[in-house]
Design a protein around this motif. Structure first.
Motif, PDB file in Angstrom:
ATOM      1  N   ARG A  50      44.444  65.050  30.479  1.00 24.14           N
ATOM      2  CA  ARG A  50      43.619  65.007  29.262  1.00 24.14           C
ATOM      3  C   ARG A  50      42.210  64.539  29.563  1.00 24.14           C
ATOM      4  NH1 ARG A  50      48.325  62.817  26.564  1.00 24.14           N
ATOM      5  NH2 ARG A  50      47.533  60.759  27.059  1.00 24.14           N
TER       6      ARG A  50
ATOM      7  N   THR B 118      63.653  55.626  33.655  1.00 22.73           N
ATOM      8  CA  THR B 118      62.562  54.709  33.356  1.00 22.73           C
ATOM      9  C   THR B 118      61.445  54.844  34.368  1.00 22.73           C
ATOM     10  OG1 THR B 118      63.671  52.960  34.581  1.00 22.73           O
ATOM     11  CG2 THR B 118      64.068  53.060  32.211  1.00 22.73           C
TER      12      THR B 118
ATOM     13  N   ASN C 243      54.918  60.395  34.497  1.00 20.24           N
ATOM     14  CA  ASN C 243      54.649  61.560  33.676  1.00 20.24           C
ATOM     15  C   ASN C 243      53.537  61.251  32.685  1.00 20.24           C
ATOM     16  OD1 ASN C 243      54.942  64.144  32.757  1.00 20.24           O
ATOM     17  ND2 ASN C 243      56.776  63.721  31.552  1.00 20.24           N
ATOM     18  N   ASP C 244      53.571  60.054  32.087  1.00 18.94           N
ATOM     19  CA  ASP C 244      52.518  59.628  31.172  1.00 18.94           C
ATOM     20  C   ASP C 244      51.167  59.566  31.875  1.00 18.94           C
ATOM     21  OD1 ASP C 244      53.289  59.416  28.594  1.00 18.94           O
ATOM     22  OD2 ASP C 244      53.460  57.227  28.572  1.00 18.94           O
ATOM     23  N   ALA C 245      51.149  59.017  33.073  1.00 25.50           N
ATOM     24  CA  ALA C 245      49.905  58.907  33.829  1.00 25.50           C
ATOM     25  C   ALA C 245      49.365  60.288  34.175  1.00 25.50           C
ATOM     26  CB  ALA C 245      50.135  58.099  35.095  1.00 25.50           C
ATOM     27  N   ARG C 246      50.264  61.198  34.510  1.00 26.77           N
ATOM     28  CA  ARG C 246      49.823  62.554  34.853  1.00 26.77           C
ATOM     29  C   ARG C 246      49.241  63.243  33.623  1.00 26.77           C
ATOM     30  NH1 ARG C 246      52.835  67.211  34.886  1.00 26.77           N
ATOM     31  NH2 ARG C 246      54.731  66.011  34.668  1.00 26.77           N
ATOM     32  N   ARG C 247      49.879  63.075  32.475  1.00 30.14           N
ATOM     33  CA  ARG C 247      49.355  63.667  31.238  1.00 30.14           C
ATOM     34  C   ARG C 247      48.007  63.071  30.867  1.00 30.14           C
ATOM     35  NH1 ARG C 247      54.676  63.665  27.385  1.00 30.14           N
ATOM     36  NH2 ARG C 247      55.814  65.288  28.478  1.00 30.14           N
ATOM     37  N   ARG C 248      47.886  61.753  30.997  1.00 33.13           N
ATOM     38  CA  ARG C 248      46.627  61.089  30.666  1.00 33.13           C
ATOM     39  C   ARG C 248      45.509  61.583  31.580  1.00 33.13           C
ATOM     40  NH1 ARG C 248      48.212  56.188  31.185  1.00 33.13           N
ATOM     41  NH2 ARG C 248      48.885  55.996  29.025  1.00 33.13           N
TER      42      ARG C 248
ATOM     43  N   GLU D 218      59.183  58.316  33.537  1.00 38.38           N
ATOM     44  CA  GLU D 218      58.347  58.420  32.346  1.00 38.38           C
ATOM     45  C   GLU D 218      56.930  57.895  32.541  1.00 38.38           C
ATOM     46  OE1 GLU D 218      60.354  56.920  28.945  1.00 38.38           O
ATOM     47  OE2 GLU D 218      62.052  58.246  29.206  1.00 38.38           O
ATOM     48  N   PRO D 219      56.701  56.721  33.140  1.00 42.47           N
ATOM     49  CA  PRO D 219      55.314  56.273  33.306  1.00 42.47           C
ATOM     50  C   PRO D 219      54.500  57.201  34.212  1.00 42.47           C
ATOM     51  CG  PRO D 219      56.798  54.427  33.512  1.00 42.47           C
ATOM     52  CD  PRO D 219      57.649  55.666  33.460  1.00 42.47           C
TER      53      PRO D 219
END
Length: 75
Positions: free
Chosen positions: A53, A39, A45-50, A42-43
């Motif tokens: 982008r 848990t 990783n999400d922040a890095r992807r965002r 994941e956030p």
């Protein structure tokens, strides 16, 4: 075109579609990770992807692009 050729092509298409559908349905689903580490990772990783982008699609805010530039093909 002869009727045999049309029927053969139709059957080949049906076989190919059914093989692809069965292959997609037979793939194992990814297992969900459990535990505290899953848990927390994941956030981030999400922040890095965002961030990636936004950096990729943002563009240069200092550049004036309203007038545009005439396209000159080089052939």
């Amino acid at each position: 075109m002869s009727p045999r050729l049309i029927i053969g092509l139709a059957l080949a298409g049906i076989v190919a579609l059914s093989a692809g559908a069965s292959w997609m349905l037979a793939q194992p689903r990814p297992e969900a990770q459990s535990g505290v580490g899953a848990t927390a990772a994941e956030p981030a990783n999400d922040a890095r992807r965002r961030a990636h982008r936004e950096k990729f699609f943002s563009g240069d805010p200092e550049r004036d692009v309203r007038g545009g530039q005439e396209m000159k093909p080089r052939w």
